[in-house]
Design an enzyme around this catalytic site. Structure first.
Site, short mmCIF file in Angstrom:
data_model
loop_
_atom_site.label_atom_id
_atom_site.label_comp_id
_atom_site.label_asym_id
_atom_site.label_seq_id
_atom_site.Cartn_x
_atom_site.Cartn_y
_atom_site.Cartn_z
N ARG A 1 -27.82 -30.43 -71.47
CA ARG A 1 -28.63 -29.14 -71.58
C ARG A 1 -29.00 -29.02 -73.09
O ARG A 1 -29.58 -27.78 -73.45
CB ARG A 1 -27.45 -28.08 -71.38
N ARG B 1 -28.79 -12.75 -56.79
CA ARG B 1 -27.54 -13.38 -56.92
C ARG B 1 -26.35 -12.66 -57.52
O ARG B 1 -25.12 -12.93 -57.59
CB ARG B 1 -27.76 -14.84 -57.72
N LYS C 1 -30.69 -25.61 -58.34
CA LYS C 1 -30.49 -27.02 -58.52
C LYS C 1 -29.00 -27.29 -58.06
O LYS C 1 -29.10 -28.28 -57.29
CB LYS C 1 -30.07 -27.29 -60.03
N ARG D 1 -19.78 -13.93 -60.34
CA ARG D 1 -19.60 -14.59 -61.81
C ARG D 1 -20.04 -13.49 -62.87
O ARG D 1 -20.73 -12.72 -62.74
CB ARG D 1 -20.91 -15.70 -61.80
N ARG E 1 -29.26 -16.07 -70.52
CA ARG E 1 -29.23 -17.71 -70.19
C ARG E 1 -30.79 -18.12 -69.99
O ARG E 1 -30.89 -19.42 -70.32
CB ARG E 1 -28.54 -17.64 -68.83
#
Ligand code: ADP
Length: 199
Positions: A88, A127, A13, A133, A144
């Site tokens: 969210r 990733r 996204k 991160r 998540r």
């Protein structure tokens, strides 16, 4: 024009939002990026949300709603914005609707990016570590995804019922997904407003 991007972590996204925002000359509002900037700056807000983010949990609805209320009033939002990572939860969506109604505004469309669980896990794996991160470790990524299923996925039906949901197949390269997105956007906007050639 207010556009929402919806989809699980890892679906791409953010990449699509930044490209489309450039093409349309509107703002790209990524709540994840904004919150990470707060954490990095060591602000009071950043300290408050750091642990929740590191654990893959959502920050409180009131906190993020207030951030969005202020952010959407900034001058770069004059022609509109893409909301990436907000809302969210259903209460966030309800607060957004109320906030926009008070400004005699509304959501133009919600684009849902779909990707199979297999592909998603592959992308998240790729990733890991790359973007540095803290919330990209394997167990937090799994958390998540769980939080997404529980708290965010109900927004799919919410926006479908509002008649605002447009689904985009998230499989394939960045360019392939972007062309699908542009085709969907052009149904909403005349093509001359989409500056596709420059990106
Ligand atoms: P993702 O890679 O899962 O799309 P983001 O970069 O959008 O993640 O967000 C990272 C983290 O920031 C989330 O796990 C959550 O803790 C927090 N966050 C971002 N947006 C929101 C929101 N709208 N409501 C609550 N928490 C949020």
């Amino acid at each position: 024009m207010k556009i929402i991007f919806l989809g699980p972590p890892g679906v791409g996204k953010g990449t699509q939002a930044s490209r489309l925002a450039d093409a349309l000359g509107i703002a790209h509002i990524s709540t994840g990026d904004m919150l990470r900037a707060e954490v990095a700056s060591g602000s009071e807000l950043g300290n408050k949300v750091r642990t929740l983010m590191d654990e893959g949990q959502l920050v409180p609805d009131e906190t993020i709603v207030e951030i969005i209320e202020n952010r959407t009033l900034q001058s770069d939002c004059i022609n509109g914005c893409i909301l990436d990572g907000f809302p969210r939860t259903v209460p966030q969506a309800a607060a957004l609707k109320e906030m926009l109604a008070a400004r005699e505004d509304g959501i133009s469309a919600t684009y849902l990016f779909n990707l199979s669980e297999d592909q998603l896990l592959k992308r998240l794996e790729g990733r890991r570590g790359v973007q540095n991160r803290k919330d990209d470790s394997e167990d937090v990524q799994v958390e998540r995804l769980k939080v997404y299923q529980e708290k965010t996925a109900p927004l799919i039906d919410y926006y479908r019922e509002e008649g605002l949901l447009v689904e985009i197949d998230g499989n394939g390269t960045i360019n392939v997904v972007y062309s699908r997105l542009l085709a969907a956007i052009e149904k909403m906007l005349p093509p001359e407003e989409v500056n596709a050639g420059e990106n």
